[in-house]
Write a protein that holds these residues in place. Structure first.
Motif, short mmCIF file in Angstrom:
data_model
loop_
_atom_site.label_atom_id
_atom_site.label_comp_id
_atom_site.label_asym_id
_atom_site.label_seq_id
_atom_site.Cartn_x
_atom_site.Cartn_y
_atom_site.Cartn_z
N PHE A 235 1.90 -8.59 -4.27
CA PHE A 235 0.59 -9.10 -4.69
C PHE A 235 0.03 -8.27 -5.86
O PHE A 235 -0.66 -8.81 -6.72
CB PHE A 235 -0.39 -9.06 -3.51
CG PHE A 235 -0.13 -10.12 -2.48
CD1 PHE A 235 -0.50 -11.43 -2.71
CD2 PHE A 235 0.49 -9.81 -1.29
CE1 PHE A 235 -0.27 -12.43 -1.76
CE2 PHE A 235 0.73 -10.78 -0.33
CZ PHE A 235 0.35 -12.10 -0.57
N GLY A 236 0.33 -6.97 -5.85
CA GLY A 236 -0.09 -6.14 -6.97
C GLY A 236 0.53 -6.58 -8.28
O GLY A 236 -0.15 -6.66 -9.32
N LEU A 237 1.83 -6.88 -8.25
CA LEU A 237 2.52 -7.37 -9.45
C LEU A 237 1.99 -8.74 -9.86
O LEU A 237 1.85 -9.04 -11.05
CB LEU A 237 4.02 -7.43 -9.19
CG LEU A 237 4.72 -6.08 -8.97
CD1 LEU A 237 6.18 -6.29 -8.58
CD2 LEU A 237 4.62 -5.22 -10.23
N SER B 13 -10.38 -8.05 -11.34
CA SER B 13 -8.93 -8.25 -11.18
C SER B 13 -8.46 -7.75 -9.82
O SER B 13 -7.70 -8.42 -9.12
CB SER B 13 -8.17 -7.52 -12.29
OG SER B 13 -8.44 -8.08 -13.55
N GLY B 14 -8.92 -6.55 -9.44
CA GLY B 14 -8.53 -6.00 -8.15
C GLY B 14 -9.04 -6.82 -6.99
O GLY B 14 -8.32 -7.06 -6.01
N ALA B 15 -10.29 -7.28 -7.07
CA ALA B 15 -10.87 -8.07 -5.99
C ALA B 15 -10.17 -9.41 -5.84
O ALA B 15 -9.92 -9.87 -4.72
CB ALA B 15 -12.37 -8.28 -6.24
N LEU B 16 -9.85 -10.06 -6.95
CA LEU B 16 -9.12 -11.33 -6.88
C LEU B 16 -7.73 -11.14 -6.29
O LEU B 16 -7.26 -11.96 -5.49
CB LEU B 16 -9.02 -11.93 -8.29
CG LEU B 16 -10.32 -12.51 -8.87
CD1 LEU B 16 -10.16 -12.84 -10.34
CD2 LEU B 16 -10.76 -13.75 -8.09
N THR B 17 -7.08 -10.04 -6.65
CA THR B 17 -5.75 -9.76 -6.09
C THR B 17 -5.83 -9.52 -4.59
O THR B 17 -5.03 -10.04 -3.81
CB THR B 17 -5.15 -8.52 -6.78
OG1 THR B 17 -5.10 -8.74 -8.19
CG2 THR B 17 -3.74 -8.25 -6.26
N LEU B 18 -6.80 -8.73 -4.16
CA LEU B 18 -6.98 -8.48 -2.73
C LEU B 18 -7.36 -9.75 -1.99
O LEU B 18 -6.93 -9.97 -0.85
CB LEU B 18 -8.07 -7.41 -2.53
CG LEU B 18 -7.71 -5.99 -2.97
CD1 LEU B 18 -8.94 -5.10 -2.94
CD2 LEU B 18 -6.63 -5.40 -2.07
N ALA B 19 -8.16 -10.61 -2.63
CA ALA B 19 -8.55 -11.87 -2.01
C ALA B 19 -7.33 -12.77 -1.78
O ALA B 19 -7.18 -13.38 -0.72
CB ALA B 19 -9.59 -12.59 -2.87
N VAL B 20 -6.45 -12.83 -2.77
CA VAL B 20 -5.23 -13.62 -2.63
C VAL B 20 -4.36 -13.04 -1.52
O VAL B 20 -3.75 -13.78 -0.73
CB VAL B 20 -4.45 -13.66 -3.96
CG1 VAL B 20 -3.08 -14.30 -3.76
CG2 VAL B 20 -5.25 -14.42 -5.02
N MET B 21 -4.30 -11.72 -1.42
CA MET B 21 -3.48 -11.07 -0.42
C MET B 21 -3.96 -11.36 1.00
O MET B 21 -3.17 -11.63 1.91
CB MET B 21 -3.47 -9.56 -0.66
CG MET B 21 -2.60 -8.79 0.32
SD MET B 21 -2.92 -7.01 0.29
CE MET B 21 -4.55 -6.95 1.04
#
Length: 286
Positions: free
Chosen positions: A118-120, A138-146
């Protein structure tokens, strides 16, 4: 006195469960003792309210606390409504066909994907493609997807646990489907949904890999002024202190102290959710 096979099986099963519980509690106690004994000595008001100093060998972790709260709350605010709406669709509106089955398989598969993937993904999509840069957003959207697949799954199970008779009774009294969901199904499933959200908050707050490429910075003395700023975060701060520090004698206790603070934040959020859920349950009884 004759002992039946059922009694023997019950005795063995009960003692296996008792042993497993005691075994788990022992390791939990060892874990907590290790973290608190090594990090408790650095916990102070200045540690919680000051910025890092002298290459993170002195000072506090205030920017990392603010960064963690910003990332966690923003990601949950993004993921929760999307996950809940998706769960409502899957339980209340979607039929039983190949498309719906494919969605459920995809959700289950995404739940098992390692967080570094998910980080990549966040680096490629949010940081580069959408040009959001290394930032809170960017970090929040990535964590949300995760965390989205887990929220969908737990919310779906909570909605499925509501008896069908509740829905039928509401419709029989004249309510339409949307009103039944809003006034009957969601309030009944709310406690279980909140439990899933609490677990999601704990997971998001403790993740390092998804924010490694998308939001976290190694060192800063400044607090974020917008969602487009990069931030320090508690889990990444622990990683940085233990792997990239130049003074391990001073930085190792600070890393354990940061771990104590991270655990405390997750426990506080869990406690608030438990109290909230208890109050809701008590009001329902009245």
């Amino acid at each position: 006195m004759k002992i039946s096979k059922r009694d023997i099986k019950s005795f063995i099963g009960t003692n296996v469960l008792r042993f497993a519980t005691i075994f788990g509690l022992i390791f939990l106690a060892i874990f907590l003792y290790t973290i608190f004994s090594r990090g408790g000595s650095v916990i102070s008001l200045s540690f919680l309210t000051e910025v890092p100093k002298k290459g993170m060998t002195e000072g506090g972790i205030y920017p990392a606390i603010i960064g963690t709260l910003a990332l966690t709350l923003t990601s949950i605010l993004i993921a929760f409504p999307i996950g809940l709406f998706a769960a409502i669709y899957l339980v209340e509106y979607a039929g039983k066909n190949w498309f719906v089955r494919s969605i459920r398989v995809a959700i289950g598969t995404l739940s098992a994907v390692p967080s570094i993937i998910f980080g990549l993904f966040g680096l490629t999509v949010f940081v580069v493609f959408f040009d959001l840069g290394v930032s809170i957003l960017s970090g929040a959207l990535t964590l949300a997807v995760m965390v989205l697949p887990y929220i969908i799954k737990t919310s779906e199970e909570a909605l499925k646990a509501v008896p069908q008779s509740f829905r039928e009774a509401s419709i029989a009294l004249g309510a339409n489907k949307s009103r039944t969901i809003l006034k009957v199904v969601l309030p009944t499933a709310f406690q279980s949904i909140i439990t899933g959200i609490v677990v999601s908050i704990g997971r998001v707050a403790g993740e390092t890999a998804p924010i490694l490429f998308t939001a976290a910075t190694f060192y800063t003395r400044e607090l974020p002024s917008s969602f487009m700023d990069e931030v320090m975060a508690l889990p990444y701060h622990i990683y940085a202190l233990m792997t990239e520090g130049t003074n391990p004698v001073k930085q190792e206790p600070m890393a354990y102290g940061t771990a104590v603070v991270l655990l405390a934040l997750v426990l506080i959020v869990s406690l608030v959710a438990i109290i909230w859920r208890y109050n809701i349950r008590r009001k329902k009884k009245w």
